[in-house]
Design a protein around this motif. Sequence first.
Motif, PDB file in Angstrom:
ATOM      1  N   ALA A  12      41.639  42.210  30.203  1.00  0.00           N
ATOM      2  CA  ALA A  12      40.822  42.819  31.257  1.00  0.00           C
ATOM      3  C   ALA A  12      39.451  42.152  31.341  1.00  0.00           C
ATOM      4  O   ALA A  12      38.937  41.898  32.434  1.00  0.00           O
ATOM      5  N   ARG A  13      38.858  41.855  30.181  1.00  0.00           N
ATOM      6  CA  ARG A  13      37.566  41.143  30.181  1.00  0.00           C
ATOM      7  C   ARG A  13      37.716  39.762  30.808  1.00  0.00           C
ATOM      8  O   ARG A  13      36.859  39.310  31.569  1.00  0.00           O
ATOM      9  N   GLN A  14      38.819  39.102  30.504  1.00  0.00           N
ATOM     10  CA  GLN A  14      39.064  37.774  31.053  1.00  0.00           C
ATOM     11  C   GLN A  14      39.233  37.843  32.574  1.00  0.00           C
ATOM     12  O   GLN A  14      38.699  37.004  33.301  1.00  0.00           O
ATOM     13  N   ALA A  19      37.044  36.785  37.886  1.00  0.00           N
ATOM     14  CA  ALA A  19      36.701  37.264  39.226  1.00  0.00           C
ATOM     15  C   ALA A  19      35.231  37.014  39.518  1.00  0.00           C
ATOM     16  O   ALA A  19      34.873  36.588  40.626  1.00  0.00           O
ATOM     17  N   GLU A  20      34.369  37.244  38.535  1.00  0.00           N
ATOM     18  CA  GLU A  20      32.938  37.007  38.731  1.00  0.00           C
ATOM     19  C   GLU A  20      32.646  35.515  38.903  1.00  0.00           C
ATOM     20  O   GLU A  20      31.814  35.130  39.725  1.00  0.00           O
ATOM     21  N   LEU A  21      33.336  34.661  38.166  1.00  0.00           N
ATOM     22  CA  LEU A  21      33.152  33.219  38.288  1.00  0.00           C
ATOM     23  C   LEU A  21      33.592  32.736  39.673  1.00  0.00           C
ATOM     24  O   LEU A  21      32.894  31.950  40.324  1.00  0.00           O
ATOM     25  N   SER A  22      34.730  33.223  40.134  1.00  0.00           N
ATOM     26  CA  SER A  22      35.226  32.853  41.455  1.00  0.00           C
ATOM     27  C   SER A  22      34.251  33.304  42.538  1.00  0.00           C
ATOM     28  O   SER A  22      33.980  32.573  43.493  1.00  0.00           O
ATOM     29  N   LEU A  23      33.709  34.491  42.371  1.00  0.00           N
ATOM     30  CA  LEU A  23      32.729  35.019  43.311  1.00  0.00           C
ATOM     31  C   LEU A  23      31.476  34.152  43.330  1.00  0.00           C
ATOM     32  O   LEU A  23      30.955  33.807  44.390  1.00  0.00           O
ATOM     33  N   ARG A  47      34.122  38.729  49.787  1.00  0.00           N
ATOM     34  CA  ARG A  47      34.462  40.158  49.826  1.00  0.00           C
ATOM     35  C   ARG A  47      35.657  40.462  48.928  1.00  0.00           C
ATOM     36  O   ARG A  47      35.659  41.449  48.192  1.00  0.00           O
ATOM     37  N   ALA A  48      36.675  39.605  48.987  1.00  0.00           N
ATOM     38  CA  ALA A  48      37.851  39.801  48.135  1.00  0.00           C
ATOM     39  C   ALA A  48      37.473  39.651  46.663  1.00  0.00           C
ATOM     40  O   ALA A  48      37.942  40.419  45.812  1.00  0.00           O
ATOM     41  N   GLY A  49      36.616  38.693  46.358  1.00  0.00           N
ATOM     42  CA  GLY A  49      36.168  38.488  44.981  1.00  0.00           C
ATOM     43  C   GLY A  49      35.377  39.670  44.460  1.00  0.00           C
ATOM     44  O   GLY A  49      35.521  40.076  43.305  1.00  0.00           O
ATOM     45  N   GLN A  50      34.537  40.235  45.324  1.00  0.00           N
ATOM     46  CA  GLN A  50      33.770  41.418  44.919  1.00  0.00           C
ATOM     47  C   GLN A  50      34.706  42.573  44.603  1.00  0.00           C
ATOM     48  O   GLN A  50      34.519  43.289  43.614  1.00  0.00           O
ATOM     49  N   ALA A  51      35.716  42.745  45.436  1.00  0.00           N
ATOM     50  CA  ALA A  51      36.678  43.822  45.203  1.00  0.00           C
ATOM     51  C   ALA A  51      37.444  43.600  43.904  1.00  0.00           C
ATOM     52  O   ALA A  51      37.666  44.536  43.125  1.00  0.00           O
ATOM     53  N   ARG A  52      37.873  42.340  43.648  1.00  0.00           N
ATOM     54  CA  ARG A  52      38.600  42.044  42.402  1.00  0.00           C
ATOM     55  C   ARG A  52      37.718  42.274  41.185  1.00  0.00           C
ATOM     56  O   ARG A  52      38.174  42.813  40.170  1.00  0.00           O
ATOM     57  N   ALA A  53      36.458  41.865  41.265  1.00  0.00           N
ATOM     58  CA  ALA A  53      35.548  42.046  40.137  1.00  0.00           C
ATOM     59  C   ALA A  53      35.326  43.530  39.859  1.00  0.00           C
ATOM     60  O   ALA A  53      35.350  43.962  38.699  1.00  0.00           O
ATOM     61  N   LYS A  54      35.128  44.318  40.911  1.00  0.00           N
ATOM     62  CA  LYS A  54      34.940  45.768  40.728  1.00  0.00           C
ATOM     63  C   LYS A  54      36.182  46.408  40.118  1.00  0.00           C
ATOM     64  O   LYS A  54      36.084  47.222  39.205  1.00  0.00           O
ATOM     65  N   ALA A  55      37.353  46.021  40.625  1.00  0.00           N
ATOM     66  CA  ALA A  55      38.600  46.599  40.115  1.00  0.00           C
ATOM     67  C   ALA A  55      38.814  46.225  38.650  1.00  0.00           C
ATOM     68  O   ALA A  55      39.225  47.060  37.842  1.00  0.00           O
ATOM     69  N   ALA A  56      38.532  44.983  38.306  1.00  0.00           N
ATOM     70  CA  ALA A  56      38.705  44.543  36.916  1.00  0.00           C
ATOM     71  C   ALA A  56      37.755  45.294  35.997  1.00  0.00           C
ATOM     72  O   ALA A  56      38.136  45.706  34.899  1.00  0.00           O
TER      73      ALA A  56
END
Length: 70
Positions: A12-14, A19-23, A47-56
């Motif tokens: 999960a940390r990974q 996701a944060e790196l991609s963003l 926007r998709a990256g922000q959503a993935r980072a929040k979900a992770a």
Amino acid sequence: MVELLNLEMAAARQRAKQAELSLKQAKTMLDDNHGLAISLALCSRIRAGQARAKAAKRRLLKMVPPTSAH
């Protein structure tokens, strides 16, 4: 059981870090002037990256047992 939780937390940390790196990369690319079509695609990617980072991060927080404040 503890080893499985540690493995899941590491994964999960990974995911959160990826996701944060991609963003961050998408935001850096947006700063370059590539034209309207590319900028719109990057905004969608951001926007998709922000959503993935929040979900992770939410998934990671659900795994961490709450500390008891006694």
